[in-house]
Design an enzyme around this catalytic site. Structure first.
Site, PDB file in Angstrom:
ATOM      1  N   LYS A  74      -0.119   3.680  -2.645  1.00  0.00           N
ATOM      2  CA  LYS A  74      -1.159   4.701  -2.504  1.00  0.00           C
ATOM      3  C   LYS A  74      -0.577   6.109  -2.338  1.00  0.00           C
ATOM      4  CE  LYS A  74      -4.725   1.601  -0.665  1.00  0.00           C
ATOM      5  NZ  LYS A  74      -4.049   0.318  -0.359  1.00  0.00           N
ATOM      6  N   SER A 123      -6.295   3.412   4.076  1.00  0.00           N
ATOM      7  CA  SER A 123      -5.710   2.578   3.025  1.00  0.00           C
ATOM      8  C   SER A 123      -6.756   1.760   2.277  1.00  0.00           C
ATOM      9  CB  SER A 123      -4.644   1.647   3.629  1.00  0.00           C
ATOM     10  OG  SER A 123      -3.736   1.216   2.655  1.00  0.00           O
ATOM     11  N   SER A 141       0.798  -1.235   0.000  1.00  0.00           N
ATOM     12  CA  SER A 141       0.000   0.000   0.000  1.00  0.00           C
ATOM     13  C   SER A 141       0.824   1.274   0.000  1.00  0.00           C
ATOM     14  CB  SER A 141      -0.973   0.000   1.188  1.00  0.00           C
ATOM     15  OG  SER A 141      -2.059  -0.860   0.929  1.00  0.00           O
TER      16      SER A 141
END
Length: 391
Positions: free
Chosen positions: A65, A127, A62
């Site tokens: 992101k 997230s 993640s």
């Protein structure tokens, strides 16, 4: 720092020197971390203060992101979207889509209308993989089109070991990044999107009456001033964390990737940041608009031109060593020739510590210099010809 004392020598030879954005050997032993790869970078100078396998390609999970949100932030900044814009959630971005099973979610419902600003919070704070797809579909028409935008910024940033294949970060064989590249992406988020960056410090987010906490536990640690950035985890990636913290006039960005435990990524990041604050300081030897040197110009409407920097410049030095810092400037060419444009880079200011070059800053022309008329050019040609006989 007295600038006149700092400039101890002048060399007009052509040269090439890498900037402080690369690794510098300060003669200090970096802490040992339980991570596959890590980097500690000074945000203002770009200096890499400590690293292990900084260019090793890893699954970013993640941490992806950071770039997903960066693209969104740029769309808003450039006026192509607004945080108030409403996005209709489709089955593709529905939280119950099987592709999201077992992953972090914002918990979006089909046909629900959600503001772009809330989706961004869902990406940054909790997230949410569903939020990333909703944003991609809305802003670019598809995930693949949005991924192309992400990789376009990879090229603009000059990242050598990053390629995105998803908008959310779930493992994909063609998706990878490195600790160094993630530090650079983090720095761009902080520098380019100052209105968005405070979201990274928010500790919780409630949506659909579901309260979720930011997984970056360092935000709750009062012994260190962490104000971002992003966690990541998959079975193949291990536990990752990009963190940024401030102390006095210094901001550091740490990246740890491939840590074996959830808590470990916080422990290792804190160890790295505290080591950096204990051993280094950031200096601003040159301020925006500050003149460094006056040089002769040939074939121009002016005989002299001021050289300096149009923006603040920063360097990183070990604590207690600033008095030992030396500097010199070097021009790319032996003689400056018109035309010259304000901001044009014509050389470098090079900083030295213990006889080693540790940093460089672009030396820029502070004013436009147009070409002279035919008689002025002829006179300068004669002057350079005669001068060349004695060089």
């Amino acid at each position: 720092m007295n600038l006149k004392k700092l400039f101890l020598s002048v060399s007009l030879a052509s040269f090439a020197l890498t900037s402080q954005a690369n690794d510098v050997d300060y003669g200090l032993t970096a802490p040992q971390l339980n991570a596959q790869t890590f980097v500690l970078m000074d945000y203002n100078s770009g200096a890499i203060l400590a690293s292990l396998n900084p260019d090793q390609r890893q699954y970013p999970a993640s941490l992806t992101k950071l770039m997903t949100s960066y693209v969104l932030g740029q769309e808003v900044k450039q006026g192509r979207a607004r945080n108030e814009d409403l996005v209709t959630i489709t089955e593709n971005s529905w939280s119950q889509n099987p592709k999201f099973k077992g992953s972090s979610l914002m918990f979006l419902n089909v046909n629900q209308q959600v503001s772009l600003g809330d989706l961004n919070k869902g990406i940054i704070i909790v997230s949410g993989n569903d939020a990333t797809v909703a944003v991609a579909d809305h802003l670019a028409g598809s995930e693949q089109a949005y991924i192309a935008k992400m990789n376009d910024y990879v090229q603009r940033f000059g990242l050598k070991n990053t390629h995105f294949a998803t908008v959310h970060g779930l493992d994909h064989p063609e998706q990878y990044s490195s600790a160094r590249d993630m530090a650079i992406i983090g720095a761009h988020v902080i520098r380019d999107l100052p209105e968005e960056y405070p979201i990274y410090a928010e500790k919780e987010f409630t949506f659909n009456k579901i309260k979720q906490h930011n997984r970056n536990g360092l935000l709750n640690d009062k012994s260190i001033q962490v104000d971002g950035m992003k966690t990541g985890h998959t079975d193949q990636a291990g536990y990752n964390l990009v963190a940024s913290a401030t102390n006095s006039n210094t901001r550091l960005i740490s990246v740890v990737m491939g840590v074996p435990t959830y808590k470990g990524r916080e422990v290792e990041s804190k160890k790295l940041l505290q080591w950096g604050f204990a051993n280094f300081e950031t200096l601003k030897p040159l301020s925006a608009g500050q003149n460094v040197s006056e040089q002769s110009v040939y074939y121009g409407s002016l005989n002299k031109v001021q050289l300096g920097t149009l923006k603040d410049s920063f360097i990183t030095v070990p604590k207690g060593k600033s008095a030992e810092l030396k500097a010199r400037y070097q021009l790319e060419r032996k003689h400056l020739e018109a035309p010259l444009a304000r901001g044009q880079v014509v050389g470098k200011v090079i900083y030295t510590l213990n006889d080693k070059d540790i940093a460089s800053v672009d030396l820029q022309v502070m004013q436009d210099v147009e070409e002279a008329g035919i008689f002025g050019k002829a006179w300068d040609w004669l002057a350079l010809t005669i001068k060349g006989l004695f060089d």
